[in-house]
Enzyme design. Structure first.
Site, PDB file in Angstrom:
ATOM      1  N   LYS A   1       4.220  -2.886  10.272  1.00  0.00           N
ATOM      2  CA  LYS A   1       3.991  -2.088  11.477  1.00  0.00           C
ATOM      3  C   LYS A   1       3.665  -2.923  12.700  1.00  0.00           C
ATOM      4  O   LYS A   1       3.678  -2.412  13.818  1.00  0.00           O
ATOM      5  CB  LYS A   1       2.820  -1.137  11.249  1.00  0.00           C
TER       6      LYS A   1
HETATM    7  C1  PLP Z   1       3.195  -1.045   3.286  1.00  0.00           C
HETATM    8  C2  PLP Z   1       4.073   0.097   3.659  1.00  0.00           C
HETATM    9  N1  PLP Z   1       5.234   0.243   3.028  1.00  0.00           N
HETATM   10  C3  PLP Z   1       6.056   1.265   3.304  1.00  0.00           C
HETATM   11  C4  PLP Z   1       5.716   2.218   4.234  1.00  0.00           C
HETATM   12  C5  PLP Z   1       6.672   3.332   4.499  1.00  0.00           C
HETATM   13  O1  PLP Z   1       7.353   3.118   5.706  1.00  0.00           O
HETATM   14  P1  PLP Z   1       7.998   4.348   6.462  1.00  0.00           P
HETATM   15  O2  PLP Z   1       6.894   5.276   6.822  1.00  0.00           O
HETATM   16  O3  PLP Z   1       8.641   3.752   7.665  1.00  0.00           O
HETATM   17  O4  PLP Z   1       8.948   4.968   5.522  1.00  0.00           O
HETATM   18  C6  PLP Z   1       4.497   2.113   4.919  1.00  0.00           C
HETATM   19  C7  PLP Z   1       4.067   3.082   5.931  1.00  0.00           C
HETATM   20  O5  PLP Z   1       4.735   3.474   6.781  1.00  0.00           O
HETATM   21  C8  PLP Z   1       3.680   1.002   4.646  1.00  0.00           C
HETATM   22  O6  PLP Z   1       2.549   0.831   5.299  1.00  0.00           O
HETATM   23  N1  LIG Z   2       2.862   4.711   6.216  1.00  0.00           N
HETATM   24  C1  LIG Z   2       2.324   4.945   7.502  1.00  0.00           C
HETATM   25  C2  LIG Z   2       2.357   6.392   7.823  1.00  0.00           C
HETATM   26  C3  LIG Z   2       2.856   6.639   9.192  1.00  0.00           C
HETATM   27  O1  LIG Z   2       4.127   6.085   9.383  1.00  0.00           O
HETATM   28  P1  LIG Z   2       4.695   5.804  10.826  1.00  0.00           P
HETATM   29  O2  LIG Z   2       5.684   4.690  10.659  1.00  0.00           O
HETATM   30  O3  LIG Z   2       5.298   7.058  11.281  1.00  0.00           O
HETATM   31  O4  LIG Z   2       3.564   5.410  11.721  1.00  0.00           O
HETATM   32  C4  LIG Z   2       0.958   4.273   7.601  1.00  0.00           C
HETATM   33  O5  LIG Z   2       0.764   3.274   6.930  1.00  0.00           O
HETATM   34  O6  LIG Z   2       0.093   4.716   8.322  1.00  0.00           O
END
Ligand code: PLP
Ligand SMILES: N[C@@H](CCOP(=O)(O)O)C(=O)O
Length: 426
Positions: free
Chosen positions: A107
């Site tokens: 992120k």
């Molecule tokens: C470590 C990790 N892997 C995978 C995901 C899943 O990603 P997305 O929400 O973009 O599908 C998240 C949260 O978003 C995460 O923090």
């Molecule tokens: N897995 C995320 C949840 C929110 O996902 P986002 O990509 O829409 O912000 C988290 O770790 O908070």
């Protein structure tokens, strides 16, 4: 570039307005009006370009004139100040490590990019903006870190009580300054729902925006990872299959955007834990969101993924087209632990539970002669007790995590939307 709401009942807006609004007034998420593929020459010669140049090429059409090109280049350079290595695991499988940023999860790129875009848009304004964000673990920490001290921005993070790891909780509750954490008696989907409700609540007089992937400035930079992986693998002349550990489906959806821009990606696999709304949809043709279930890959505990509607749009809202390009498989915690052990025993690779789910996605798919890349979306230290007990070994704690572990958690406890509203109106 203009953006339209996927609920199709709101005016089109510019990049700047879409970023500041976060969500359209009809509660739909924004989607770009045009996606123009990059030149074949650029894709063919991608190895000649730096990460920063690739990122600029990939994103500039989505920003248009809202940010001058020279500033956009600076934003990209500041955003991408760490590595994105591919580590070989098996003969035809590698992992793209996305945890080398400040909060050790993927992120960081989106959060840093969005913080800088918002900083630019706010440069001459006196009025402050409140960034509301729902997290199941990693978004909160990345947004807290990315927006810390940004002028004119207050950040309010909602997280589900008892459902994030200790490291994740420290990352989002200990920074202070312009960052406030709200601990919610509920699951991630409750937090996300409250955030969306607040945007459309006329009684809240603050200017609100979102730093979840519903916000295009958080979402779109995630395309970069797929370009970087393609650059790294380009000379090997292999077809690529990506397995993306998925929760809110923003990351995999950004991968599909990269494919639309011309990256020759053979197939996408959305690997999930038992929160299987999307794999059920692919099987049964009925999209039935459900309450999320707690798992050891907690950041993916999402029962109603916000971005699936963008994936449907990218594939012309046609289930057969989706199934041709995209698969989704769901795995239990027991299977995830076995995968973590196997990755360590066979490749001496310490995967976090999310990455291990991604690896399982590839193992469930017939790669034939393609090369499979699973995304390692967080550093294993973020899930220390699970990783150490599964592998029966201690792992080293990086300096940046040691520094926050002794800090005091500060969070306000809320039980429902009224609690959030009261906080925002005080
Ligand atoms: C470590 C990790 N892997 C995978 C995901 C899943 O990603 P997305 O929400 O973009 O599908 C998240 C949260 O978003 C995460 O923090
Ligand atoms: N897995 C995320 C949840 C929110 O996902 P986002 O990509 O829409 O912000 C988290 O770790 O908070």
């Amino acid at each position: 570039m203009n953006y339209y709401s996927l609920h199709h009942n709101a005016p089109k807006v510019s990049f700047q307005e879409a970023v500041i609004r976060g969500l359209a007034p009809d509660r739909g998420i924004y989607f770009p009006e045009n996606i123009t593929p990059l030149s074949e020459d650029f894709i063919e010669n991608i190895s000649d370009y730096s990460h920063e140049e690739i990122a600029f090429e990939a994103i500039q059409q989505f920003i248009g004139d809202d940010i001058p090109k020279s500033i956009l280049k600076e934003i990209i350079a500041e955003t991408l100040s760490f590595d994105f290595p591919i580590v070989p695991i098996e003969e035809n499988i590698g992992t793209l490590e996305l945890f080398h940023g400040p909060t050790m999860a993927f992120k960081d790129v989106g959060a840093r990019f969005m913080a800088r875009c918002l900083g630019y848009f706010n440069r001459d304004k006196d009025e402050s903006v409140t960034v509301l964000v729902a997290t199941s673990g990693d978004t909160g920490g990345a947004v807290a870190n990315g927006f810390l001290g940004v002028k004119g921005v207050d950040v309010v993070i909602l997280y589900p009580s008892g459902k994030v790891s200790e490291v994740q909780e420290k990352q989002l509750t200990t920074l202070g300054q312009n960052i406030t954490a709200l601990e919610v008696d509920g699951v991630f989907d409750d937090c996300q729902e409250m955030v969306k409700t607040a945007f459309l609540d006329a009684e809240i007089e603050r200017t609100l925006t979102s730093a979840n992937s519903i916000n295009i400035a958080r979402w779109l930079p995630q395309m970069f990872y797929f370009f970087f992986a393609y650059k790294a693998m380009h000379k090997k002349n292999k077809n690529l299959v990506f397995s993306v550990p998925s929760g809110n489906f923003g990351n995999i959806c950004a991968g599909i955007m990269a494919q639309k821009l011309g990256l020759p990606i053979q197939h996408f696999i959305a690997a999930t834990n038992v929160n299987d709304t999307v794999s059920n949809y692919l099987e049964a043709g009925v999209y039935a969101p459900k309450k999320s279930i707690a798992t050891i890959s907690n950041a993916m505990d999402v029962g109603n993924p916000s971005n699936f509607i963008r994936i449907q749009e990218l594939y012309d809202n046609d289930l057969a087209t989706i199934k041709k390009h995209f698969s989704s498989y769901s795995f239990s915690d027991a299977e995830t632990k076995i995968a973590m052990k196997s990755l360590y025993d066979k490749a001496k690779y310490i995967a976090d539970p999310h990455g291990a789910v991604g690896y399982l996605g590839l193992k469930n798919y017939d790669l034939k002669d393609a090369y499979g890349i699973f995304l390692e979306t967080a550093h294993p230290v973020k899930f220390l007790p699970t990783v150490e007990s599964t592998l029966s070994r201690k792992i080293a704690i990086p300096e940046q995590i040691q520094q926050i572990m002794h800090k005091e958690k500060k969070a306000h406890f809320i039980t429902d939307y009224e609690g959030l509203k009261k906080f925002l109106m005080e």
